[in-house]
Write an enzyme that holds these catalytic residues in place. Structure first.
Site, PDB file in Angstrom:
ATOM      1  CD  GLU A 216     -48.328 108.834  79.320  1.00 53.48           C
ATOM      2  OE1 GLU A 216     -48.258 107.596  79.403  1.00 53.48           O
ATOM      3  OE2 GLU A 216     -47.870 109.486  78.349  1.00 53.48           O
ATOM      4  CE  LYS A 228     -69.647 109.584  93.772  1.00 50.54           C
ATOM      5  NZ  LYS A 228     -70.718 109.303  94.761  1.00 50.54           N
TER       6      LYS A 228
END
Length: 348
Positions: A216, A228
């Site tokens: 994770e 972005k």
């Protein structure tokens, strides 16, 4: 002394790895066929059939106490209960939902150490066909080379802890590695490398203990990173970037980076509201269902994209339970689980 043993003053180490198991499959050289088959079967069961997801109940004792008190409307007033009453409340809250989790929507549950080892509630889940898991990381500390970034702790005694978790009924584990992201300085290369190494070490040790690892990397988007930079966008971006655009960007990033052998990808609710968590999960799956013109062809190879929600599943249920309405709590949880199930199929 064995050729596999190394002795230095004050230390003795016997290698447990080295050669592959005598009966290993060439495709899975580090496990016996039985262990490899078990790990694969568990991983597949956690994300199949499409739509089923994971209920994350791995809050720390302090974390779940704060939420229960807030749900009761007495936040910050922990002295209204004795220590034994607090403990019993935690146990009963977990037990209430575990006994009634909707198996059509929930495949697995991540447990905290207390819930798994002390309360021994894994069998409650196993009897209902739900796979118990365990939180493997312990805490975070500032990274010495970059004090603004966290490094996750828990590797030192991880193997014996996970072996004990396996004996208690767990069949998968989770390790959270928070990664701070902003528009300029974060994450640093050092921060990324430290967290990547800890995730890799965790995954190897977890499999050694017989547990499927959930790796994770938790990218924190509370700073000012744009789409972005962070793919998921910042909180400010949520007002200017459409959910559909974020869904396409997320699916594209996964298609370009996730190995085909990964059974599935699960998303956190990440502090989002219940409704927003469902919207974003639905958006990424809607892209997979019907890629827009010009979308990467690799989207078709993505595994199931589902959920590993805590707050995104239990908020309303906890409020009802804290008010003494167990039946209402179970109904509220099922409604949220169904909404997440639909979103994980792109049908919300």
């Amino acid at each position: 002394m064995s050729s596999n043993a190394t002795s230095t003053p004050g230390y003795t180490f016997t290698a447990s790895g080295g050669a592959a198991p005598a009966d290993s499959d060439p495709l899975y050289p580090h496990h016996s066929p039985a262990v490899a088959a078990s790990l694969i079967a568990t991983a597949e069961a956690l994300v199949n059939p499409r739509g089923k997801g994971i209920y994350a109940t791995d809050e720390t004792i302090q974390g779940i106490e704060a939420r229960l008190l807030a749900a009761e409307g007495i936040e910050g007033k922990s002295n209204v209960y004795t220590d034994s009453q607090h403990r019993e409340r935690r146990r009963r809250w977990r037990e209430c939902l575990y006994e009634s989790l909707p198996t059509d929507y929930i495949s697995g549950v991540i447990l905290y150490h207390e819930t798994l080892i002390d309360f021994q509630l894994a069998p409650v889940l196993t009897k209902r066909g739900i796979i118990p898991g365990v939180r493997a990381d312990t805490d975070a500390h500032p990274l010495p080379i970059s004090p603004l970034e966290p490094a996750t702790q828990g590797l030192d005694d991880l193997l014996p802890r996970l072996q004990a978790s396996y004996k208690a009924g767990a069949r998968f584990s989770k390790w959270r590695a928070p990664i701070l992201c902003n528009s300029s300085t974060l994450p640093t290369q050092a921060g990324l490398e430290v967290q990547a190494e800890s995730l890799a070490c965790f995954a190897a040790i977890s499999q050694q203990a017989g547990l499927v690892p959930i790796v994770e990397p938790d990218v924190d988007f509370t700073e000012d990173a744009d789409l972005k930079k962070s793919v998921g966008g910042s909180r400010e971006d949520h007002h200017t970037t459409s959910i559909e655009t974020i869904g396409l960007a997320t699916a594209t990033a996964l298609a370009r980076s996730v190995p085909v052998s990964v059974a599935g990808v699960v998303f956190l609710s990440g502090g989002l509201s219940d409704s927003d968590a469902v919207k974003y999960l639905n958006a990424v799956n809607a892209v997979v269902n019907k890629p827009p013109v010009g979308a990467p062809l690799a989207l078709s190879r993505l595994p199931n994209l589902t959920f590993s929600f805590g707050r995104g599943l239990q908020g309303e249920a906890m409020r009802k339970w804290a008010g003494g309405d167990e039946g209402g709590a179970k109904e509220a949880f099922e409604a949220r689980a169904k909404a997440c199930w639909l979103a994980a199929k792109g049908e919300a």
